[in-house]
Design a protein around this motif. Sequence first.
Motif, PDB file in Angstrom:
ATOM      1  N   VAL A 169      -6.426   5.045 -16.970  1.00  0.00           N
ATOM      2  CA  VAL A 169      -5.728   6.138 -17.652  1.00  0.00           C
ATOM      3  C   VAL A 169      -4.475   6.454 -16.830  1.00  0.00           C
ATOM      4  N   VAL A 180      -3.955  12.980 -18.165  1.00  0.00           N
ATOM      5  CA  VAL A 180      -4.716  11.808 -17.667  1.00  0.00           C
ATOM      6  C   VAL A 180      -6.083  12.248 -17.161  1.00  0.00           C
ATOM      7  N   SER A 194      -8.439   8.307 -13.848  1.00  0.00           N
ATOM      8  CA  SER A 194      -7.027   8.622 -14.006  1.00  0.00           C
ATOM      9  C   SER A 194      -6.247   8.140 -12.788  1.00  0.00           C
TER      10      SER A 194
END
Length: 406
Positions: free
Chosen positions: A132, A78, A94
Amino acid sequence: MARIVQKFGGTSVANVERIRAVALRVKAEVDAGNQVAVVPSAMAGETNRLVELVTSVSKLYDAREYDTIVSTGEQVTVGLLALALQDIGIQARSWLGWQIPIHTNGVHGKARIESIDIEEIEKRLERGEVLVVPGFQGLGPDNRITTLGRGGSDTSAVALAAALKADRCDIYTDVDGVYTTDPRITPKARKLDKITYEEMLEMASVGAKVLQTRSVELAMKHGVRVQVLSSYTDEPGTLVVDEDEIVEQELVSGIAYSRDEAKITLVSVPDQPGIAAAIFGPLADNGINVDMIVQNISHDNNATDLTFTLPMADLERAIATLEGKRGELNFADIRADKNVAKISVIGVGMRSHAGVAQRMFTTLAEKGINIQVISTSEIKVSVLIAEEYTELAVRALHTAYGLDAD
Ligand code: ADP
Ligand code: ASP
Ligand code: MG
């Protein structure tokens, strides 16, 4: 404008070059005006490496520590994917499972997602930020990291798509769709344009690891539009759909196999009421799911053998559990066999047609393959055979049911 979840499996994020290619696929959706949440798996091979580290330290490991370790593969991807997106001018960040959080139950090692808090992430999606989100991980009721079982990133993606009411959930992998059988086993496998949720569910549950079983269950329950496609090409993939969207239904839609099975035989178990409960109860309490079971009637009325299959990864734990109950269960011996494979034939057409199982047995007999255990459901027949015959069996059955590509 659509809201889309894109999931990328291990080979699709295997290295920095592949991660940059994934970033471009995400960018294409953003440029088309769509809101995007992207769910990567760990880099190919990484989760296996982490599992090996765990078992090299402890065979009967504490599943909470297992989760702490094996969830880290997705933490890396991520972060890298968010960086790759930022690098091409996409606003992205992320997340980790616990930060969202993705709430799961407390069954460490194979937890189920119970809910996802979407308030904050939805706001950000609407602002145009790409989310993400790591596959495979969540937060348990004990406030510790959980993982969803091998292949669990598919489930993360579908659960996120359901929670966000996404228009599509695209599962990018290393094949361009769902085939009549694993295309790595036979070049004659045929790509399906569509497959029903039900058939996909059976296929997944008997070993076609292209989608994790739980992901298909969730997709079916929430009506998520799942598409399986390749991260290497731009070919259309396979859509997982309701039965009424398929015009011509095949009798058999696919053949699946699983080599991740092990077989345990308890020799000379007392043939008396309550014995199955006494054996399978403690296994269930330890989170071990058994699959196929055979027990014979005893000839002399007091003892019989009981055979069952279970995931290979649970074998040591199961043996330890049963050995611990040896006094109570009174069996003469435990025999474990890792050299087995389960082969299954799946098709909704089976509901209305007889003879499917018969063709399977005849085909295997013609190849000299011995059947050790049989189990059936409404739309599936499975047999357990010696592992070395896996490919031979799958190819022979694929031909026997007329599935071979021209
Ligand atoms: P990912 O890392 O993208 O999640 P997986 O390895 O979990 O990928 O799943 C994709 C693999 O599933 C394919 O490489 C293929 O070998 C296997 N597979 C098994 N059965 C099938 C099937 N019926 N159709 C397509 N792929 C299948
Ligand atoms: N990385 C995890 C695994 O290898 C989850 C996934 O890839 O879906 O099982
Ligand atoms: Mg997978």
